[in-house]
Design a protein around this motif. Sequence first.
Motif, PDB file in Angstrom:
ATOM      1  N   SER A  80       0.694 -10.560  29.885  1.00 45.25           N
ATOM      2  CA  SER A  80       1.219 -11.969  28.844  1.00 45.25           C
ATOM      3  C   SER A  80       0.925 -12.358  28.346  1.00 45.25           C
ATOM      4  CB  SER A  80       2.380 -12.485  30.418  1.00 45.25           C
ATOM      5  OG  SER A  80       2.122 -12.110  31.456  1.00 45.25           O
ATOM      6  N   ARG A  81      -0.658 -12.536  29.588  1.00 43.86           N
ATOM      7  CA  ARG A  81      -2.187 -13.194  29.226  1.00 43.86           C
ATOM      8  C   ARG A  81      -2.364 -13.051  27.778  1.00 43.86           C
ATOM      9  NH1 ARG A  81      -2.281 -18.583  30.575  1.00 43.86           N
ATOM     10  NH2 ARG A  81      -2.493 -18.654  32.706  1.00 43.86           N
ATOM     11  N   ASP A  82      -2.374 -10.903  27.958  1.00 41.14           N
ATOM     12  CA  ASP A  82      -2.882 -10.857  26.735  1.00 41.14           C
ATOM     13  C   ASP A  82      -2.153 -11.457  25.438  1.00 41.14           C
ATOM     14  OD1 ASP A  82      -5.107  -9.023  27.689  1.00 41.14           O
ATOM     15  OD2 ASP A  82      -3.562  -7.461  28.174  1.00 41.14           O
ATOM     16  N   TYR A  83      -0.570 -11.313  25.650  1.00 43.02           N
ATOM     17  CA  TYR A  83       0.040 -11.946  24.080  1.00 43.02           C
ATOM     18  C   TYR A  83       0.147 -13.252  23.700  1.00 43.02           C
ATOM     19  CZ  TYR A  83       2.412  -7.574  23.634  1.00 43.02           C
ATOM     20  OH  TYR A  83       2.994  -6.383  23.248  1.00 43.02           O
TER      21      TYR A  83
ATOM     22  N   LEU B 156       6.708 -21.787  24.495  1.00 42.79           N
ATOM     23  CA  LEU B 156       6.434 -19.931  24.404  1.00 42.79           C
ATOM     24  C   LEU B 156       6.942 -19.515  25.458  1.00 42.79           C
ATOM     25  CD1 LEU B 156       4.813 -17.572  22.964  1.00 42.79           C
ATOM     26  CD2 LEU B 156       2.901 -18.270  23.979  1.00 42.79           C
ATOM     27  N   ALA B 157       7.671 -18.412  25.502  1.00 41.63           N
ATOM     28  CA  ALA B 157       7.916 -16.988  26.885  1.00 41.63           C
ATOM     29  C   ALA B 157       7.597 -15.819  26.656  1.00 41.63           C
ATOM     30  CB  ALA B 157       9.651 -17.093  27.103  1.00 41.63           C
ATOM     31  N   VAL B 158       6.469 -15.865  27.464  1.00 38.38           N
ATOM     32  CA  VAL B 158       6.620 -14.166  26.920  1.00 38.38           C
ATOM     33  C   VAL B 158       6.359 -13.120  28.439  1.00 38.38           C
ATOM     34  CG1 VAL B 158       4.659 -12.271  26.983  1.00 38.38           C
ATOM     35  CG2 VAL B 158       4.219 -14.904  26.182  1.00 38.38           C
TER      36      VAL B 158
ATOM     37  N   GLY C 200      10.926 -31.574  22.275  1.00 41.36           N
ATOM     38  CA  GLY C 200      10.672 -31.877  21.457  1.00 41.36           C
ATOM     39  C   GLY C 200       9.986 -31.750  19.599  1.00 41.36           C
ATOM     40  N   GLU C 201      12.006 -30.951  19.726  1.00 36.14           N
ATOM     41  CA  GLU C 201      11.769 -30.714  18.157  1.00 36.14           C
ATOM     42  C   GLU C 201      11.069 -29.576  17.400  1.00 36.14           C
ATOM     43  OE1 GLU C 201      14.485 -32.180  16.003  1.00 36.14           O
ATOM     44  OE2 GLU C 201      14.734 -32.985  18.088  1.00 36.14           O
ATOM     45  N   ARG C 202      10.926 -28.423  18.657  1.00 37.77           N
ATOM     46  CA  ARG C 202       9.467 -27.970  18.904  1.00 37.77           C
ATOM     47  C   ARG C 202      10.387 -25.998  18.296  1.00 37.77           C
ATOM     48  NH1 ARG C 202       4.819 -27.387  21.343  1.00 37.77           N
ATOM     49  NH2 ARG C 202       3.997 -29.514  22.097  1.00 37.77           N
ATOM     50  N   ALA C 203      10.047 -25.694  17.569  1.00 36.13           N
ATOM     51  CA  ALA C 203      10.045 -23.886  17.518  1.00 36.13           C
ATOM     52  C   ALA C 203       9.784 -23.472  18.947  1.00 36.13           C
ATOM     53  CB  ALA C 203       9.144 -23.251  16.384  1.00 36.13           C
ATOM     54  N   VAL C 204      10.775 -22.198  18.717  1.00 39.49           N
ATOM     55  CA  VAL C 204      10.637 -21.227  20.129  1.00 39.49           C
ATOM     56  C   VAL C 204      10.332 -20.066  19.695  1.00 39.49           C
ATOM     57  CG1 VAL C 204      12.230 -20.546  22.072  1.00 39.49           C
ATOM     58  CG2 VAL C 204      12.597 -22.675  21.374  1.00 39.49           C
ATOM     59  N   VAL C 205       9.193 -19.406  20.884  1.00 40.93           N
ATOM     60  CA  VAL C 205       8.785 -18.288  20.599  1.00 40.93           C
ATOM     61  C   VAL C 205       9.073 -17.557  21.481  1.00 40.93           C
ATOM     62  CG1 VAL C 205       7.131 -16.962  19.550  1.00 40.93           C
ATOM     63  CG2 VAL C 205       7.728 -18.737  18.695  1.00 40.93           C
ATOM     64  N   ILE C 206       9.990 -16.400  22.099  1.00 45.03           N
ATOM     65  CA  ILE C 206       9.596 -15.431  23.504  1.00 45.03           C
ATOM     66  C   ILE C 206       9.535 -14.525  22.769  1.00 45.03           C
ATOM     67  CG2 ILE C 206      11.765 -14.618  24.940  1.00 45.03           C
ATOM     68  CD1 ILE C 206      13.242 -17.279  24.487  1.00 45.03           C
ATOM     69  N   VAL C 207       9.023 -13.298  24.055  1.00 44.23           N
ATOM     70  CA  VAL C 207       8.249 -12.386  23.769  1.00 44.23           C
ATOM     71  C   VAL C 207       9.168 -11.386  25.049  1.00 44.23           C
ATOM     72  CG1 VAL C 207       6.500 -10.597  24.058  1.00 44.23           C
ATOM     73  CG2 VAL C 207       5.750 -13.200  22.503  1.00 44.23           C
TER      74      VAL C 207
ATOM     75  N   ILE D  26      10.493 -11.892  19.535  1.00 46.57           N
ATOM     76  CA  ILE D  26       9.986 -10.546  19.883  1.00 46.57           C
ATOM     77  C   ILE D  26      10.286  -9.531  20.479  1.00 46.57           C
ATOM     78  CG2 ILE D  26       7.160  -9.395  19.436  1.00 46.57           C
ATOM     79  CD1 ILE D  26       6.143 -12.547  18.401  1.00 46.57           C
ATOM     80  N   LEU D  27      10.321  -8.332  20.113  1.00 49.02           N
ATOM     81  CA  LEU D  27      10.613  -7.297  21.076  1.00 49.02           C
ATOM     82  C   LEU D  27       9.634  -6.273  21.238  1.00 49.02           C
ATOM     83  CD1 LEU D  27      13.591  -6.289  20.084  1.00 49.02           C
ATOM     84  CD2 LEU D  27      13.035  -8.515  21.190  1.00 49.02           C
TER      85      LEU D  27
END
Length: 287
Positions: free
Chosen positions: A58-61, A123-125, A153-160, A198-199
């Motif tokens: 996860s740290r690498d991502y 972000l969640a990884v 926060g009216e933010r986009a969300v990214v999940i790996v 992201i899969l």
Amino acid sequence: MAWFRKDKKKLPSPAQRRESPSDVWVKCESCGETIYRKELTRNHWVCPKCRYHFRISSRDYVELLCDPGSFREADAGLLPVDPLGFVDRKPYIERLAEYRQRTGRNEAVLCGDAEIGLVPIALAVMDFGFIGGSMGSVVGEKVARTVERGLEGERAVVIVSASGGARMMEGVLSLMQMAKTAALLALLNERGLPFVSILTDPTTGGVTASYASLGDLILAEPGARIGFAGPRVIKQTIGQDLPQGFQTAEFLLEHGLVDAVVDRSELRPTVARALRQLSRLPALPED
């Protein structure tokens, strides 16, 4: 003639002369190429010969995806409990302690706030190295809080995603996370806030059946194994042979279940461009 004789005891054996530290070279799991570890690291753990994507942490991502210095971890102190007193080969509590020591993490997901392409995100990884990236109550809670931070926060969300599915040691509590995370993502969609999923290899089980499949944009790494049940279970259920390459990222792209298969070297610029487009922001000059 003593000065002419070599002291054989002082000479290294042929085996010793050939020895090198075991972590200097890495063998590709796909093509068998032997790769210099530093070269592999520089190449984001992608084989330079066949483009096989090794699993990374996860740290690498986070380092790969986020703008330098922008990541701030959240909810690091959340810890799972053992509501069932579960024991298989060892007690669940002992297994958790073992993986905390092995990975240096408290759970199978790393969450926080960051920027990608100067776009603020939540972000969640997930990390397959922690009990197979399985989704227990804490993983689900941390993913849910990630979406909530996006909403607040009216933010986009990214999940790996990288997961073997729901964590059996927590029973129905792990399954409940599917509905909880999906409900919050529905709210995110109502607000018109982007969600990029992201899969990576593998993404299976309850994670695939919930938030991993709900992105406005779904990207996958080359060769990633993506599905719900395993191929053997499916074959036994339907009584038919499965197509070649079944459950690979490329197969899913061909059948419309992912939007793009993206090489790891192109992942950050691809996500950055997508986030700016989905957020209706102008492209950066370097794009």
